[in-house]
Design an enzyme around this catalytic site. Sequence first.
Site, mmCIF file in Angstrom:
data_model
loop_
_atom_site.group_PDB
_atom_site.id
_atom_site.type_symbol
_atom_site.label_atom_id
_atom_site.label_comp_id
_atom_site.label_asym_id
_atom_site.label_seq_id
_atom_site.Cartn_x
_atom_site.Cartn_y
_atom_site.Cartn_z
ATOM 1 N N ASP A 499 -67.011 105.163 23.157
ATOM 2 C CA ASP A 499 -68.119 104.281 23.941
ATOM 3 C C ASP A 499 -68.319 104.923 25.327
ATOM 4 O O ASP A 499 -67.722 105.958 25.783
ATOM 5 C CB ASP A 499 -67.513 102.886 24.249
ATOM 6 C CG ASP A 499 -68.686 102.070 25.090
ATOM 7 O OD1 ASP A 499 -69.682 102.116 24.754
ATOM 8 O OD2 ASP A 499 -67.929 101.674 26.060
ATOM 9 N N ASP A 696 -64.125 99.843 25.577
ATOM 10 C CA ASP A 696 -63.514 98.640 26.572
ATOM 11 C C ASP A 696 -64.247 97.329 26.587
ATOM 12 O O ASP A 696 -63.854 96.416 27.076
ATOM 13 C CB ASP A 696 -63.666 99.517 27.960
ATOM 14 C CG ASP A 696 -65.044 99.102 28.417
ATOM 15 O OD1 ASP A 696 -66.094 99.551 27.694
ATOM 16 O OD2 ASP A 696 -65.066 99.130 29.595
ATOM 17 N N ASP A 700 -67.401 96.542 21.407
ATOM 18 C CA ASP A 700 -66.657 97.550 20.710
ATOM 19 C C ASP A 700 -65.695 96.653 19.918
ATOM 20 O O ASP A 700 -65.431 97.661 19.102
ATOM 21 C CB ASP A 700 -66.124 98.432 21.636
ATOM 22 C CG ASP A 700 -66.972 99.082 22.665
ATOM 23 O OD1 ASP A 700 -68.099 99.463 22.297
ATOM 24 O OD2 ASP A 700 -66.793 99.170 23.835
#
Length: 808
Positions: A499, A696, A700
């Site tokens: 990410d 985080d 996600d």
Amino acid sequence: MAETAVAEATLIRDPVCGMTVTPGADTARHPFDGRTFYFCHPGCRDRFASDPRAYLEATDPVTGDTVDRASALHVSKHAGARFYFCSPASQTAFEAEPERWHTPAAAPAGTLYICPMCPGVESDGPSDCPVCGMALEPARPTLTTGPTPELIDLRHRLVFAVPLALAVLVLEMGGMLGLPWHEWFGAPATRWLQFVLATPVMALAWPAFQRGWTSIVTQNLNMWTLIAIGTGAAYLFSLTSLLAPGVFPASMQGAHGPPLYFEAASVILVLVLVGQVLELTARARTGDALRALMSLAPPTARRVEGDGERDVPLEEIRVGDTLRVRPGETVPLDAVVLEGQSAVDESMLTGEPTPVDKRLGDPLTGGTQNTTGSLLIEVSATGADTVLARIVDMVAAAQRSRAPLQALADRVAGYFVPGVVGIAALAFCVWVVLGPSPSPSYAVAVAVSVLIIACPCALGLATPVSVTVALGRGAEAGVLIRDAEALERLATVDTLVLDKTGTLTDGRPSLTDVRPAAGASRIHALSVAAALERGSEHPLARAILNAAEEENAPPREVEAFEAVPGHGVQGTLDGRRVTLGASTLTPELDLSPARAEIDALEAEGKTVMILCEDDVLTALLAVADEIKPTTRAALDALRRDGLTLIMATGDSPATAAVIARSLEIDEVHARLNPEEKHGLVATLQHSGRRVAMAGDGINDAPALARADVGIAMGNGSDIALESGAVTLVQGDLRGILRARRLARATVQNIRQNLVFAFAYNGVGVPIAAGVLYPLTGLLLSPMIAAAAMSLSSVSVIGNALRLRRIRI
């Protein structure tokens, strides 16, 4: 003044969300019943103002006393709910045995039950797994789901079994401990006392025998088969020794009669129960991510009806209903804007901190956060059809799709278990036919020796001891690893999906550039911009205010402040009209002289804001989410370690491309929602790759759960932390490399332990069966078999402890 100073130094709990607040001049507050309550966010204040008493009182679940939630110092979370206590003793009692004080709601009708250990086993109701015998669990927990009935039952069994097993052990080992029980109480009394204490332990460990029997009936032989047969044989042998000592040959008659193995059976079974409690407790945590996701949606929604507005349970809302979403509230369900304008925080979907402007006709997603304006919305989806529900289902399905850790011990057990039982049976028959007189006694002793020496102590310890040591070593290095499965998978992954926001970058927008126009100064520009943003709740406003504070820009006050959703903010300062935001806020302004500078800043992935005074350009301000200082070095090291790096982000393609070029990441996927991130990981897996996902945010969570190994940043959302199997405490990607080194060392250590365990069994079982007796007259007694079994366990533990000294 003194009173204010005391208040500002005191931490007060937000009565709505439970967060601690340090009261200050700009802290959200609301007076009620002669008191002033403080809040972490204006949204919490607005919720409190709508019904204050609902947030003020709670009941201590232990004592039944009423507790003031706002001033409560003792708070615990359990099964998705928050509990308040009137004293530390009450809180301690609750946390020691929460299921005693809080009865979780039963799973709703129609709940699907699954076996956590056997993929594909499903049932419409609670029952036992037909393959392994374990209790089935709800596939999708509810917000009030607590410990499983199986876990509660095993905890209660342990409370009674542990002291009994310890008492039997002390009685048997009394001579070694300097406690000659046989001399004090007499040998017969001591032997019978062992029987009295051990028999309840056997009854309390009855689930182990049930699973062993199930494994035999279903022909799915596993470690439960050996545990049941080995401990059962030890108990029956001891019972025979106690009731009929004369059937044993003179060579087996000790000073006080034939040997007893009540302590071996009791201690082994207690250790098995302890292991099951630890495993069930760890498995229960996998539902925390689902409960955290489900809690994003509020329990009620404000429905607009013909005679006004009222709050109704979410279950009563239907598609087409009109709802009101006030500032600071959560959007309850997927909907479309009918009236109003606002900025909505969609970080749960995109991972990006910047709210998205919403106006007439724009879609809204349930679980997102409304920030500034009031919205009238029309519901477009409810129940399982909402985006949030689909995310929950994806996380649940990803968790179920993973097979449990198939360690070498489990794979070999299918051959080892029937082999041991067959050898014991064969040895019994051979000794009955060919053994010396009394042959039945020798046959029983040989068969029991085989089963005892093959009892799976070392085999059972081979994996958990190494994993326990490795988890402690990882924690020392800032890497938290959930279980053995994560270690095994992490050692073999070849692709890392990353990410962007909060993983590669800090996740907090900061002011990177202030470009004043001719005749203006940097401090003046910061002072004016901060004066405008002081009345804004936009995340970018915090970046400007922080920069102004750091550079000591003089504070100023803006009059007639107005936030223009989607464009920026404006007001009056010293009689001049001042604006800050996008170029659309001042369309009459000619930006051609600054166009090259604006394009250059945007090419660097920065958000550019234009500051004007009386429609004259004062400065350009650029805000960006900066790359973490350790990211470049971490990615270079991971590439050298053989990982393919892929970026997956909800941010725009232009911004993602800038970050990717800077970090030399070749493959980039931008504007991905949670479903698309989940799909990307699944596609990579279907192509044969072993995928780790690092993220985080809430968005996600499905991808983290789907990946072979989910890696969560320690500074990320709770939902990401619960979905990930590995947590990097400091959010430093270099921790992935440390975790991989630890994983490889642990897998190697486990294999060494299994070699130890099988080597002892491979040598000990034939000797216990009596293969050396015709040549040497050597016959391994059950006592020596028990010692050899213990020695194998000591070897395994000693080898596992070497992991404490490895460098990662």
